[in-house]
Design a protein around this motif. Structure first.
Motif, PDB file in Angstrom:
ATOM      1  N   ASN A  27       0.859  -1.180   0.000  1.00  0.00           N
ATOM      2  CA  ASN A  27       0.000   0.000   0.000  1.00  0.00           C
ATOM      3  C   ASN A  27       0.898   1.234   0.000  1.00  0.00           C
ATOM      4  O   ASN A  27       1.624   1.488   0.952  1.00  0.00           O
ATOM      5  CB  ASN A  27      -0.916   0.000   1.227  1.00  0.00           C
ATOM      6  N   LEU A  28       0.870   2.006  -1.081  1.00  0.00           N
ATOM      7  CA  LEU A  28       1.751   3.155  -1.246  1.00  0.00           C
ATOM      8  C   LEU A  28       1.140   4.470  -0.775  1.00  0.00           C
ATOM      9  O   LEU A  28       1.674   5.532  -1.067  1.00  0.00           O
ATOM     10  CB  LEU A  28       2.178   3.280  -2.712  1.00  0.00           C
ATOM     11  N   THR A  29       0.045   4.402  -0.033  1.00  0.00           N
ATOM     12  CA  THR A  29      -0.537   5.621   0.525  1.00  0.00           C
ATOM     13  C   THR A  29       0.494   6.267   1.446  1.00  0.00           C
ATOM     14  O   THR A  29       1.032   5.620   2.338  1.00  0.00           O
ATOM     15  CB  THR A  29      -1.831   5.304   1.292  1.00  0.00           C
ATOM     16  N   GLY A  30       0.809   7.526   1.192  1.00  0.00           N
ATOM     17  CA  GLY A  30       1.809   8.237   1.984  1.00  0.00           C
ATOM     18  C   GLY A  30       3.228   8.070   1.476  1.00  0.00           C
ATOM     19  O   GLY A  30       4.154   8.673   2.011  1.00  0.00           O
ATOM     20  N   TYR A  31       3.432   7.265   0.452  1.00  0.00           N
ATOM     21  CA  TYR A  31       4.759   7.055  -0.140  1.00  0.00           C
ATOM     22  C   TYR A  31       4.919   7.926  -1.377  1.00  0.00           C
ATOM     23  O   TYR A  31       3.939   8.298  -2.019  1.00  0.00           O
ATOM     24  CB  TYR A  31       4.933   5.604  -0.586  1.00  0.00           C
ATOM     25  N   THR A  32       6.161   8.219  -1.719  1.00  0.00           N
ATOM     26  CA  THR A  32       6.460   8.841  -3.008  1.00  0.00           C
ATOM     27  C   THR A  32       7.457   7.963  -3.748  1.00  0.00           C
ATOM     28  O   THR A  32       8.263   7.258  -3.147  1.00  0.00           O
ATOM     29  CB  THR A  32       7.041  10.269  -2.863  1.00  0.00           C
ATOM     30  N   VAL A  33       7.372   8.029  -5.058  1.00  0.00           N
ATOM     31  CA  VAL A  33       8.264   7.273  -5.935  1.00  0.00           C
ATOM     32  C   VAL A  33       8.994   8.273  -6.819  1.00  0.00           C
ATOM     33  O   VAL A  33       8.390   9.221  -7.329  1.00  0.00           O
ATOM     34  CB  VAL A  33       7.465   6.275  -6.806  1.00  0.00           C
ATOM     35  N   ALA A  34      10.295   8.074  -6.980  1.00  0.00           N
ATOM     36  CA  ALA A  34      11.105   8.904  -7.871  1.00  0.00           C
ATOM     37  C   ALA A  34      12.026   7.985  -8.658  1.00  0.00           C
ATOM     38  O   ALA A  34      12.464   6.950  -8.150  1.00  0.00           O
ATOM     39  CB  ALA A  34      11.918   9.921  -7.076  1.00  0.00           C
ATOM     40  N   ALA A  35      12.300   8.357  -9.901  1.00  0.00           N
ATOM     41  CA  ALA A  35      13.198   7.557 -10.735  1.00  0.00           C
ATOM     42  C   ALA A  35      13.958   8.491 -11.668  1.00  0.00           C
ATOM     43  O   ALA A  35      13.379   9.451 -12.204  1.00  0.00           O
ATOM     44  CB  ALA A  35      12.412   6.527 -11.533  1.00  0.00           C
ATOM     45  N   GLN A  36      15.247   8.208 -11.831  1.00  0.00           N
ATOM     46  CA  GLN A  36      16.091   9.040 -12.681  1.00  0.00           C
ATOM     47  C   GLN A  36      17.033   8.195 -13.514  1.00  0.00           C
ATOM     48  O   GLN A  36      17.282   7.028 -13.201  1.00  0.00           O
ATOM     49  CB  GLN A  36      16.896  10.025 -11.836  1.00  0.00           C
ATOM     50  N   VAL A  37      17.571   8.827 -14.568  1.00  0.00           N
ATOM     51  CA  VAL A  37      18.528   8.194 -15.476  1.00  0.00           C
ATOM     52  C   VAL A  37      19.829   8.977 -15.416  1.00  0.00           C
ATOM     53  O   VAL A  37      19.832  10.208 -15.551  1.00  0.00           O
ATOM     54  CB  VAL A  37      17.988   8.198 -16.926  1.00  0.00           C
ATOM     55  N   TYR A  38      20.924   8.246 -15.190  1.00  0.00           N
ATOM     56  CA  TYR A  38      22.251   8.851 -15.072  1.00  0.00           C
ATOM     57  C   TYR A  38      23.240   8.117 -15.953  1.00  0.00           C
ATOM     58  O   TYR A  38      23.018   6.970 -16.339  1.00  0.00           O
ATOM     59  CB  TYR A  38      22.758   8.724 -13.623  1.00  0.00           C
ATOM     60  N   ASN A  39      24.398   8.782 -16.193  1.00  0.00           N
ATOM     61  CA  ASN A  39      25.506   8.069 -16.814  1.00  0.00           C
ATOM     62  C   ASN A  39      26.154   7.175 -15.757  1.00  0.00           C
ATOM     63  O   ASN A  39      25.794   7.227 -14.580  1.00  0.00           O
ATOM     64  CB  ASN A  39      26.517   9.032 -17.438  1.00  0.00           C
TER      65      ASN A  39
END
Length: 113
Positions: free
Chosen positions: A33-45
Motif C-alpha cells: 500500500n503506497l498511501t503516503g509514499y512517493t516514488v522517484a526515478a532518474q537516469v544517469y551516466n
C-alpha cells in the motif's frame, strides 16, 4: 522495511516514449500500500555525474502498489551514451528512503522520424 533493490535491464529506443508499469510488492508477493509514499526515478551516466532524465510518475493504484513511470520521446532523444543507469527510489511517510529497482538502460538508435 529493508529492501534489496531488484535489478532489471531494459532496451530503450532513442526518440521514443518509454513507459513502465511497476507493482511494488513485499517479500510475500503482496502489493505494498503506497498511501503516503512517493516514488522517484532518474537516469544517469555510469559515474552518476550527469542526470539525463527524470521519469514522470503516475500513481495508478496506490493501495495495490501500482505506479506508472515514463520517459518521453524528447527525453530519450538526449540519450547519447549507449548505456545509462537508472534507479527507482521509494520514500515512506517518515522520510525513510529505499531503492526498489535499478539497472542499465541499453540505448538503441531509432531511425524513423
Amino acid at each position: 522495511m529493508a529492501i534489496n533493490p531488484g535489478v532489471k535491464d531494459f532496451t530503450v529506443q532513442r526518440r521514443a516514449d518509454f513507459p513502465l508499469r511497476l507493482t511494488f510488492k513485499d517479500s510475500t508477493g503482496t502489493g505494498i500500500n503506497l498511501t503516503g509514499y512517493t516514488v522517484a526515478a532518474q537516469v544517469y551516466n555510469e559515474d552518476r555525474s550527469t542526470n539525463f532524465a527524470t521519469f514522470s510518475v503516475t500513481y495508478t493504484n496506490r493501495t495495490s502498489g501500482i505506479v506508472d513511470i515514463k520517459l518521453t520521446d524528447t527525453q530519450t532523444a538526449s540519450f547519447t551514451p549507449e548505456e545509462l543507469k537508472y534507479d527507482v527510489l521509494l520514500t515512506d511517510g517518515n522520510g525513510d528512503k529505499f531503492y526498489y529497482l535499478e539497472g542499465t538502460l541499453y540505448i538503441s538508435e531509432g531511425y524513423t522520424t
